[in-house]
Design a protein around this motif. Structure first.
Motif: not given
Length: 113
Positions: A75-96
């Protein structure tokens, strides 16, 4: 941009984008963003308070994908950082992020706690 998973108990409930990222990457006139996660593409609605004090993206499909990829064991896990990369207009790629970048981000997060 770096975002973090947000959890409640043992479940991931969305992505915390952060107020600085909201100001830089999300125009106020949009109400939907497209997220690309592996081969999955979904459109997520943005709540009105996204631009004020709740810079989080929540969607049942996003949560299911995040829980599959990054399950919370404690329950007390540290949040996982992820990359949110712009991939066009109002579009993003979520990746480790690379392990090196993850280690640096986690070090900063833990030092601030």
């Amino acid at each position: 941009m770096v975002v973090k998973t947000q959890s409640t108990g043992r479940r991931v409930t969305g992505l915390n984008v952060g107020e600085d990222n909201v100001r830089l990457y999300f125009p106020r006139n949009i109400s939907i963003v497209e997220l690309q996660m592996d081969s999955l593409r979904i459109q997520c609605g943005l709540e009105p308070d996204f631009w004020q004090d709740q810079p989080k993206i929540r969607d049942p499909r996003l949560c299911a994908w995040l829980n599959f990829k990054y399950p919370c064991r404690k329950p007390d896990r540290v949040p996982v950082p992820l990359a949110l990369i712009p991939a066009g207009k109002n579009s993003f790629r979520v990746q480790p992020m690379s392990l090196e970048v993850q280690a640096r981000v986690l070090h900063v997060v833990e030092a601030a706690a």
